[in-house]
Design an enzyme around this catalytic site. Structure first.
Site, mmCIF file in Angstrom:
data_model
loop_
_atom_site.group_PDB
_atom_site.id
_atom_site.type_symbol
_atom_site.label_atom_id
_atom_site.label_comp_id
_atom_site.label_asym_id
_atom_site.label_seq_id
_atom_site.Cartn_x
_atom_site.Cartn_y
_atom_site.Cartn_z
ATOM 1 N N ARG A 136 -3.530 1.984 5.240
ATOM 2 C CA ARG A 136 -3.346 1.985 3.795
ATOM 3 C C ARG A 136 -2.869 0.650 3.257
ATOM 4 N NH1 ARG A 136 -2.567 4.897 0.677
ATOM 5 N NH2 ARG A 136 -0.741 4.023 -0.227
ATOM 6 N N ILE A 189 10.995 10.813 -1.870
ATOM 7 C CA ILE A 189 9.920 9.830 -2.055
ATOM 8 C C ILE A 189 8.542 10.421 -1.785
ATOM 9 C CG2 ILE A 189 9.029 7.567 -1.332
ATOM 10 C CD1 ILE A 189 11.717 7.250 -2.666
ATOM 11 N N ILE A 238 -2.530 4.859 -5.996
ATOM 12 C CA ILE A 238 -2.361 3.414 -6.212
ATOM 13 C C ILE A 238 -2.392 3.082 -7.706
ATOM 14 C CG2 ILE A 238 -3.318 2.741 -3.966
ATOM 15 C CD1 ILE A 238 -5.939 1.980 -5.550
ATOM 16 N N ASP A 239 -2.150 4.081 -8.561
ATOM 17 C CA ASP A 239 -2.216 3.852 -10.015
ATOM 18 C C ASP A 239 -1.271 2.750 -10.471
ATOM 19 O OD1 ASP A 239 -0.329 5.884 -9.173
ATOM 20 O OD2 ASP A 239 0.221 6.033 -11.279
ATOM 21 N N LEU A 240 -0.118 2.634 -9.848
ATOM 22 C CA LEU A 240 0.851 1.611 -10.278
ATOM 23 C C LEU A 240 0.373 0.206 -9.909
ATOM 24 C CD1 LEU A 240 4.167 3.428 -9.305
ATOM 25 C CD2 LEU A 240 3.044 3.375 -11.543
ATOM 26 N N ARG A 265 -0.225 9.459 -1.822
ATOM 27 C CA ARG A 265 -0.179 7.982 -1.811
ATOM 28 C C ARG A 265 -1.114 7.352 -2.856
ATOM 29 N NH1 ARG A 265 1.826 6.508 3.286
ATOM 30 N NH2 ARG A 265 2.523 4.601 2.342
ATOM 31 N N ARG A 308 1.807 1.917 15.833
ATOM 32 C CA ARG A 308 1.636 1.242 14.545
ATOM 33 C C ARG A 308 2.937 0.570 14.113
ATOM 34 N NH1 ARG A 308 -1.762 4.690 10.353
ATOM 35 N NH2 ARG A 308 -1.635 2.628 9.424
ATOM 36 N N LYS A 325 7.516 -4.690 10.506
ATOM 37 C CA LYS A 325 6.124 -4.297 10.214
ATOM 38 C C LYS A 325 5.859 -4.380 8.708
ATOM 39 C CE LYS A 325 5.060 0.166 9.702
ATOM 40 N NZ LYS A 325 4.345 0.604 8.494
ATOM 41 N N ASN A 326 6.769 -3.804 7.913
ATOM 42 C CA ASN A 326 6.491 -3.718 6.471
ATOM 43 C C ASN A 326 6.697 -5.036 5.737
ATOM 44 O OD1 ASN A 326 5.717 -1.148 6.899
ATOM 45 N ND2 ASN A 326 7.582 -0.192 6.087
ATOM 46 N N ASP A 370 12.017 5.996 5.282
ATOM 47 C CA ASP A 370 11.488 5.700 6.615
ATOM 48 C C ASP A 370 12.494 5.995 7.729
ATOM 49 O OD1 ASP A 370 9.517 2.786 5.621
ATOM 50 O OD2 ASP A 370 9.240 4.942 5.359
ATOM 51 N N CYS A 428 -2.514 10.193 3.093
ATOM 52 C CA CYS A 428 -2.255 10.125 4.530
ATOM 53 C C CYS A 428 -1.382 11.337 4.869
ATOM 54 C CB CYS A 428 -1.553 8.825 4.897
ATOM 55 S SG CYS A 428 0.174 8.800 4.406
HETATM 56 C C1 EPZ Z 1 5.892 1.330 1.559
HETATM 57 O O1 EPZ Z 1 4.818 2.195 1.284
HETATM 58 C C2 EPZ Z 1 6.057 1.340 3.079
HETATM 59 N N1 EPZ Z 1 4.835 0.860 3.722
HETATM 60 C C3 EPZ Z 1 6.352 2.758 3.565
HETATM 61 O O2 EPZ Z 1 6.593 2.702 4.968
HETATM 62 C C4 EPZ Z 1 7.621 3.245 2.864
HETATM 63 O O3 EPZ Z 1 7.864 4.581 3.237
HETATM 64 C C5 EPZ Z 1 7.451 3.157 1.343
HETATM 65 O O4 EPZ Z 1 7.108 1.806 0.964
HETATM 66 C C6 EPZ Z 1 8.717 3.545 0.597
HETATM 67 O O5 EPZ Z 1 9.773 2.717 0.985
HETATM 68 C C7 EPZ Z 1 4.613 -0.482 3.800
HETATM 69 O O6 EPZ Z 1 5.406 -1.283 3.323
HETATM 70 C C8 EPZ Z 1 3.352 -0.908 4.481
HETATM 71 P P1 EPZ Z 1 5.632 3.154 -2.479
HETATM 72 P P2 EPZ Z 1 4.190 2.222 -0.214
HETATM 73 O O7 EPZ Z 1 4.535 2.584 -3.278
HETATM 74 O O8 EPZ Z 1 4.261 0.885 -0.813
HETATM 75 C C9 EPZ Z 1 4.439 6.678 -5.397
HETATM 76 C C10 EPZ Z 1 6.457 3.366 7.210
HETATM 77 O O9 EPZ Z 1 6.762 4.408 7.795
HETATM 78 N N2 EPZ Z 1 3.389 5.775 -5.880
HETATM 79 O O10 EPZ Z 1 7.003 2.543 -2.591
HETATM 80 O O11 EPZ Z 1 2.892 2.906 -0.136
HETATM 81 C C11 EPZ Z 1 4.186 7.135 -3.971
HETATM 82 O O12 EPZ Z 1 3.338 8.264 -3.949
HETATM 83 C C12 EPZ Z 1 5.749 3.418 5.871
HETATM 84 O O13 EPZ Z 1 6.705 2.205 7.631
HETATM 85 C C13 EPZ Z 1 2.639 6.139 -6.994
HETATM 86 O O14 EPZ Z 1 2.839 7.193 -7.562
HETATM 87 O O15 EPZ Z 1 5.229 3.184 -0.953
HETATM 88 C C14 EPZ Z 1 5.574 7.459 -3.490
HETATM 89 O O16 EPZ Z 1 5.916 8.776 -3.924
HETATM 90 C C15 EPZ Z 1 5.468 4.847 5.421
HETATM 91 N N3 EPZ Z 1 1.669 5.295 -7.438
HETATM 92 C C16 EPZ Z 1 6.456 6.461 -4.224
HETATM 93 O O17 EPZ Z 1 5.674 5.953 -5.310
HETATM 94 C C17 EPZ Z 1 1.424 4.081 -6.830
HETATM 95 O O18 EPZ Z 1 0.538 3.342 -7.307
HETATM 96 C C18 EPZ Z 1 6.877 5.279 -3.365
HETATM 97 O O19 EPZ Z 1 5.714 4.707 -2.787
HETATM 98 C C19 EPZ Z 1 2.194 3.737 -5.690
HETATM 99 C C20 EPZ Z 1 3.164 4.596 -5.248
#
Ligand code: EPZ
Length: 427
Positions: free
Chosen positions: A99, A335, A130-132, A128, A405, A22-23, A313, A123
Site C-alpha cells: 500500500r 485508528i 486515500i481520499d485525504l 485504508r 515486511r 520501515k515506516n 502499531d 488490506c
Molecule cells: C501509516 O499508515 C503506517 N504505514 C501504518 O503502519 C500505521 O499504522 C498508520 O500510519 C497509523 O500510524 C506506513 O507508514 C507505511 P493513516 P497510513 O493514513 O499512512 C484514515 C505498520 O504496521 N485515512 O495515518 O496508511 C485511515 O483509514 C503499518 O507498520 C482516511 O480516512 O495510515 C485510518 O483510519 C500499518 N483517508 C486513519 O486515517 C486517507 O486518505 C489513519 O491512517 C488516509 C487515511
C-alpha cells in the site's frame, strides 16, 4: 512460504540492535523522485517492503545501487537516482502488494506534472482509503481523475501551486504525500492537522537536506516554501520505534532483560509509559533503552491514537504481553476498524480476550500454551511470536511473510537473546 517454530519458556536476556524504521524508509525512498541528483539513504532495513519499493522505483526509471551490510552489521546503504523518469505509472501488481506505493503519487505529480497510481484498496486491518491524499493534492492545484482502478493526478501547466491543506483526520501517509508535493510547488503551503509521527519529522529533515524549506517540523502545522528544484542528499534513516517497542514486549512477556541498542526514547514516550505502568523497568541510557521485567505484569487501559499518543502499531504486541498480566486490561483501537485479527489466534493459545467493537478486554491468565497459529498482518504476526516466546511448548506461526515486511532478521535477533526459534519451509 515459511513458518516460524518457537519453543517457549526462555527468559530473553541480552542486546538487540534496532534497525532503521520501515515506516520512515518507505517515505524516504520516494524522495528520490523529487530530484535528478543522487539520494543516498543509510541504515535502510533489509525488509521485503523496502525491496519492493526499490523495484517500484526501478519501474519508474530510478536507478538504485545497494551496498549490503557487511557481516553482522544491520542496515544497508542505497543510492537512488532519478535522472530521467521512464514512467509515471505505479502499476496494480506493485501497489496491491504494498500500500505504501501510494507515496509515489505526490512526488511524481510534483516532478513530472502527472502520476497514475493503482488504487491501493484495503488490506487486512481495514479499508485504508486515500481520499485525504487526493484532497491534499487538489489543494495544490492537481486535477484528480479515476479510471479502471487507477487514480490519475495532473498538475496545472505551470506545475503545482502552494495552498492551504487542513486534514480533517490525522493521516500519516497523506501528510507525507502533501509534504513531498509541496516541496516543489510554487509558493507557500500550509498543512494543518498534520501527522506528528517521528517518521514525518524524519521525512521533513531529509527534504531539508535536499534543499526544501520547511517550518514547524514535529508540530501539527507545517509551512513549506516550495522550491523550483531539490538537490541530492546523504541521509540516515531513523531507528524503528515499533521494532524497539516489539522487542521491549519480548523482554516483558518472558520476564527477561533486553537492551534496545539505538532505540530513541523521544520517539517512544507513550510506549515506554505503557511499559512502566505495566510494571516493567525502563532505563534510558546513551546507547539505547534497557527493558527489564523484574516482577509480575500489571493490567493496563490503553487507547491507540495518533502520535504522541499510544501507537496503533503497538496494540497487538501490548495485547500479547497483557495476556499474562495480573487483572483485566482494556485496549481500544481507534485508528483501524479491523485490527484485532490476532485475538482468535491468541485465544487458541489460552489467552482470555473479549472484543466488543473497537474495545478488547484482556483478562490475564497464568500461562499460554503453544499452538499452530496463522499470521494475518504484520503486527498481528509479531503478537503471535511474542505469545509463542512465553507459551509452554511449541508454537508454529504460519505465513510469516507478513513478519518479513517489518522485522529485519527476527529469528537472528531473538536467538541472540536466548529464544529457541527457527524458520522452516512450509513445504
Ligand atoms: C501509516 O499508515 C503506517 N504505514 C501504518 O503502519 C500505521 O499504522 C498508520 O500510519 C497509523 O500510524 C506506513 O507508514 C507505511 P493513516 P497510513 O493514513 O499512512 C484514515 C505498520 O504496521 N485515512 O495515518 O496508511 C485511515 O483509514 C503499518 O507498520 C482516511 O480516512 O495510515 C485510518 O483510519 C500499518 N483517508 C486513519 O486515517 C486517507 O486518505 C489513519 O491512517 C488516509 C487515511
Amino acid at each position: 512460504m515459511d513458518k516460524i517454530i518457537i519453543r517457549g519458556g526462555n527468559r530473553l536476556v541480552g542486546r538487540v540492535p534496532i534497525s532503521g524504521a520501515k515506516n520512515a524508509a518507505l517515505t524516504l525512498l520516494p524522495c528520490a523522485l523529487l530530484t535528478d541528483e543522487a539520494l543516498t539513504l543509510r541504515n535502510l532495513p533489509r525488509l521485503a517492503d523496502v525491496d519492493g519499493f526499490g523495484h517500484l522505483l526501478n519501474g519508474l526509471g530510478v536507478s538504485t545501487t545497494v551496498e549490503g551490510a557487511r557481516g553482522s552489521d544491520f542496515g544497508r546503504v542505497m543510492t537512488l537516482r532519478a535522472e530521467r523518469l521512464a514512467s509515471t505509472v505505479a502499476p496494480y501488481d506493485m501497489v496491491r502488494k504494498m500500500r505504501a506505493s501510494i507515496l509515489v503519487l505526490g512526488p511524481l505529480v510534483a516532478r513530472e506534472g502527472q502520476a497514475t497510481v493503482s488504487l491501493p484498496g484495503g488490506c487486512a486491518i481495514g479499508n485504508r482509503p486515500i481520499d485525504l491524499h487526493l484532497k491534499a493534492l487538489e489543494a495544490l492545484g492537481a486535477e484528480i481523475e479515476f479510471a479502471a482502478g487507477y487514480v490519475k493526478a495532473t498538475a496545472p501547466a505551470g506545475g503545482l501551486v502552494g495552498g492551504r491543506i487542513v486534514f480533517p483526520v490525522v493521516s500519516v501517509g497523506a501528510t507525507e504525500n502533501a509534504l513531498m508535493a509541496a516541496s516543489l510547488a510554487k509558493g507557500e503551503t500550509v498543512i494543518d492537522n498534520a501527522a506528528r509521527e517521528p517518521e514525518i519529522a524524519d521525512l521533513a529533515r531529509c527534504l531539508v537536506a535536499m534543499g526544501a524549506e520547511i517550518d514547524g517540523i514535529g508540530t501539527e502545522r507545517l509551512v513549506i516554501q516550495g522550491k523550483p528544484r531539490l538537490h541530492g542528499a546523504d541521509y540516515q534513516v531513523m531507528a524503528d520505534r515499533i521494532e524497539a517497542g516489539s522487542y521491549a514486549c519480548a523482554a516483558a512477556i518472558t520476564g527477561g532483560e533486553i537492551d534496545l541498542i539505538g532505540a530513541r526514547p523521544d520517539d517512544m514516550t507513550a510506549i515506554l509509559a505503557g511499559l512502566r505502568d505495566a510494571g516493567v523497568t525502563v532505563d534510558v541510557h546513551d546507547h539505547g533503552i534497557r527493558i527489564a521485567a523484574e516482577g509480575p505484569l500489571q493490567a493496563l487501559t490503553v487507547s491507540t491514537a495518533p502520535f504522541p499518543a499510544f501507537p496503533t502499531d503497538m496494540q497487538a504486541q501490548f495485547m500479547a504481553m497483557l495476556t499474562l498480566a495480573q487483572g483485566a486490561s482494556v485496549l481500544t483501537e481507534t485508528i483501524f476498524e479491523n485490527r484485532y485479527m490476532h485475538v482468535p489466534e491468541l485465544g487458541r493459545m489460552g489467552a482470555d480476550i473479549q472484543v466488543r467493537g473497537r474495545t478488547a478486554v484482556v483478562r490475564g491468565v497464568d500461562g499460554l500454551i503453544g499452538a499452530e497459529v496463522m499470521a494475518t498482518d504484520l503486527r498481528a504476526s509479531m503478537s503471535l511470536v511474542l505469545a509463542g516466546l512465553a507459551a509452554k511448548g511449541e508454537t508454529v506461526v504460519h505465513r510469516v511473510y507478513h513478519l518479513d515486511r517489518g522485522y529485519e532478521r527476527l529469528e537472528e535477533k531473538l536467538s541472540a537473546v536466548g529464544a529457541d526459534i527457527e524458520r522452516a519451509s512450509e513445504g
